[in-house]
Design a protein around this motif. Structure first.
Motif, PDB file in Angstrom:
ATOM      1  N   CYS A 126      42.335  46.030  35.691  1.00 37.93           N
ATOM      2  CA  CYS A 126      42.976  45.425  36.859  1.00 37.93           C
ATOM      3  C   CYS A 126      42.509  46.194  38.089  1.00 37.93           C
ATOM      4  O   CYS A 126      41.948  45.622  39.008  1.00 37.93           O
ATOM      5  CB  CYS A 126      44.497  45.517  36.694  1.00 37.93           C
ATOM      6  SG  CYS A 126      45.374  44.749  38.049  1.00 37.93           S
ATOM      7  N   LYS A 155      43.797  46.573  46.213  1.00 41.83           N
ATOM      8  CA  LYS A 155      44.738  45.789  45.421  1.00 41.83           C
ATOM      9  C   LYS A 155      45.799  45.127  46.302  1.00 41.83           C
ATOM     10  O   LYS A 155      46.535  45.825  47.008  1.00 41.83           O
ATOM     11  CB  LYS A 155      45.447  46.676  44.374  1.00 41.83           C
ATOM     12  CG  LYS A 155      44.540  47.265  43.316  1.00 41.83           C
ATOM     13  CD  LYS A 155      43.801  46.205  42.509  1.00 41.83           C
ATOM     14  CE  LYS A 155      44.682  45.276  41.703  1.00 41.83           C
ATOM     15  NZ  LYS A 155      43.869  44.210  41.044  1.00 41.83           N
ATOM     16  N   HIS A 296      46.003  36.949  34.595  1.00 44.15           N
ATOM     17  CA  HIS A 296      46.997  36.753  35.657  1.00 44.15           C
ATOM     18  C   HIS A 296      47.757  35.441  35.514  1.00 44.15           C
ATOM     19  O   HIS A 296      48.858  35.299  36.028  1.00 44.15           O
ATOM     20  CB  HIS A 296      46.330  36.865  37.031  1.00 44.15           C
ATOM     21  CG  HIS A 296      45.802  38.254  37.271  1.00 44.15           C
ATOM     22  ND1 HIS A 296      44.496  38.583  37.076  1.00 44.15           N
ATOM     23  CD2 HIS A 296      46.445  39.396  37.606  1.00 44.15           C
ATOM     24  CE1 HIS A 296      44.334  39.870  37.307  1.00 44.15           C
ATOM     25  NE2 HIS A 296      45.497  40.396  37.633  1.00 44.15           N
ATOM     26  N   GLU A 322      41.586  41.172  31.616  1.00 39.92           N
ATOM     27  CA  GLU A 322      41.621  42.599  31.971  1.00 39.92           C
ATOM     28  C   GLU A 322      41.644  43.507  30.745  1.00 39.92           C
ATOM     29  O   GLU A 322      42.331  43.248  29.762  1.00 39.92           O
ATOM     30  CB  GLU A 322      42.837  42.868  32.856  1.00 39.92           C
ATOM     31  CG  GLU A 322      42.640  42.271  34.250  1.00 39.92           C
ATOM     32  CD  GLU A 322      43.794  42.529  35.203  1.00 39.92           C
ATOM     33  OE1 GLU A 322      43.622  42.296  36.402  1.00 39.92           O
ATOM     34  OE2 GLU A 322      44.878  42.960  34.752  1.00 39.92           O
ATOM     35  N   ASP A 333      49.491  46.034  36.433  1.00 42.13           N
ATOM     36  CA  ASP A 333      49.382  45.094  35.310  1.00 42.13           C
ATOM     37  C   ASP A 333      49.342  45.756  33.929  1.00 42.13           C
ATOM     38  O   ASP A 333      48.534  45.369  33.065  1.00 42.13           O
ATOM     39  CB  ASP A 333      48.164  44.169  35.508  1.00 42.13           C
ATOM     40  CG  ASP A 333      48.430  43.107  36.575  1.00 42.13           C
ATOM     41  OD1 ASP A 333      49.595  42.991  37.020  1.00 42.13           O
ATOM     42  OD2 ASP A 333      47.485  42.395  36.945  1.00 42.13           O
TER      43      ASP A 333
HETATM   44 MN    MN Z   1      45.612  42.553  37.464  1.00 45.27          MN
END
Ligand code: MN
Ligand code: PEP
Length: 361
Positions: A126, A155, A296, A322, A333
């Motif tokens: 991620c 991010k 996601h 991921e 995540d």
């Molecule tokens: Mn992610």
């Protein structure tokens, strides 16, 4: 009334129907010309003042027997259908549309042709957290002969107090890990200000779901000479998604990969609702390759495999998921990233699935 009278009246009605049909089609073709003129002049298609004027004129001239409410209703439907037709024409004229370009757009990244038939894969953490972390994941990906690694350095987090990414330092780490394993770098850029510096380290610029309608960012990535992975917005319709891609191509960059990543619905069993039918719709409506981000969209490790199978079966050009060396301690995540042994198993299962159903690898 004799049967003969009825027959004659019906014949008259049929003839009038045909006259109406011919007249409303004539009207539609005039409206189409008006639509093209308005398009050229950048004018809004719907003009309420003009519609009011047309209704007033009809009212002044309505000698019955239809009452005015009925006449208004019929003509409003006619007006609406003409407007819908103009919008349809506009959609078909988009540069990303199949109508404009019938052949699939194929994008070559690190020797891999995306959109040529078989699915491509983008795996990676991620977020970039350390050199050691990304290097471990890059080795696992490169070991399978895959060509791309993902990892976020900027991010877009819901909370400002959560880990925001390592920025340019993170991109440098990801690039080093990628170079050592012959991988191209896919990473999200959140503002045009970061773009120029990032291009030294990034091969595919990701525009994240939260930025799908950040029009300045779309224009900025539209003027670079590198592929863009555009994710569908959290609550974006397919039409809005296509128009976001249009911003990029309209600024000169046609190397666009669309990525369905789930949308917000009332359903809570998954993080988002994967709109799997968006894949064939996007493939029909546009000439661009379409990926599915299973991480996601589902937010659930147990759904990464079945949704990837569904994506491949429905004709997606690629899957994103991921992978983290130690998901339990991931800075973002943690719930849904795969460990490296899980990733190995996952990839084997996908390859087996494709072989079983004779899907093009
Ligand atoms: Mn992610
Ligand atoms: C990501 O891919 O790192 C990400 C944040 O995804 P999305 O923009 O789809 O939420």
């Amino acid at each position: 009334m004799s049967n003969l009278d009825l027959e004659q009246l019906r014949e008259k009605v049929d003839a009038v129907n045909l006259q109406i049909l011919s007249l409303i089609n004539e009207r539609a073709s005039i409206v189409q010309d008006i639509g093209q003129l308005k398009e050229k002049q950048g004018m809004e298609k719907f003009d309420p003042m003009r519609e009011r004027h047309m209704l007033d004129l009809l009212k002044e001239n309505n000698s019955g027997p239809l009452d005015q409410k009925t006449v208004d209703h019929i003509f409003k439907e006619i007006f609406k259908s003409a407007l819908d037709m103009q919008e349809e024409d506009h959609r078909k004229a988009l540069l990303v549309s199949r109508k404009k370009k019938a052949e699939d757009t194929i994008i070559t990244i690190n020797g891999e042709k995306i959109g040529e038939g078989g699915p491509s894969f983008i795996f990676g953490p991620c977020a970039v957290e350390s050199q050691e972390q990304v290097s471990k994941v890059a080795e696992a990906i490169g070991g399978k002969g895959l060509r791309m690694i993902r990892g976020g350095a900027y991010k877009p987090r819901t909370s400002p107090y959560d880990f925001q990414g390592l920025g340019l330092d993170g991109l440098k780490m990801l690039k080093k890990a990628a170079d050592e394993n012959n991988l191209a770098v896919v990473s999200e850029i959140v503002t045009p200000h970061h773009l120029e510096a990032a291009l030294d380290y990034v091969d595919v610029v990701q525009v994240g779901a939260r930025n799908m309608q950040n029009f300045e960012l779309l224009k900025a990535v539209g003027s670079i000479n590198k592929p863009v992975l555009l994710k569908r917005g959290l609550s974006a319709t397919i039409d809005e998604f296509i128009n976001a891609a249009e911003y990029i191509i309209a600024n000169g960059n046609s190397q666009i990969i669309l990525c369905e990543r789930g949308i917000r619905t009332y359903e809570k069993a998954t993080r988002n609702t994967l709109d799997i039918s968006a894949v064939p719709i996007l493939k029909q409506e546009t000439h661009l390759p379409v990926f599915v981000d299973v991480t996601h969209s589902t937010g659930r490790r147990d759904l990464l495999l079945p949704t990837a199978k569904a994506a491949i079966a429905i004709g997606a050009d690629g899957v994103m998921a991921e992978v983290h060396p130690d998901p339990a301690v991931a800075l973002s995540d943690a719930q849904q990233q795969m460990s490296i042994p899980q990733f190995d198993e996952y990839y084997d299962a996908l390859m087996k699935f494709m072989k079983q159903y004779e899907l093009k690898a």
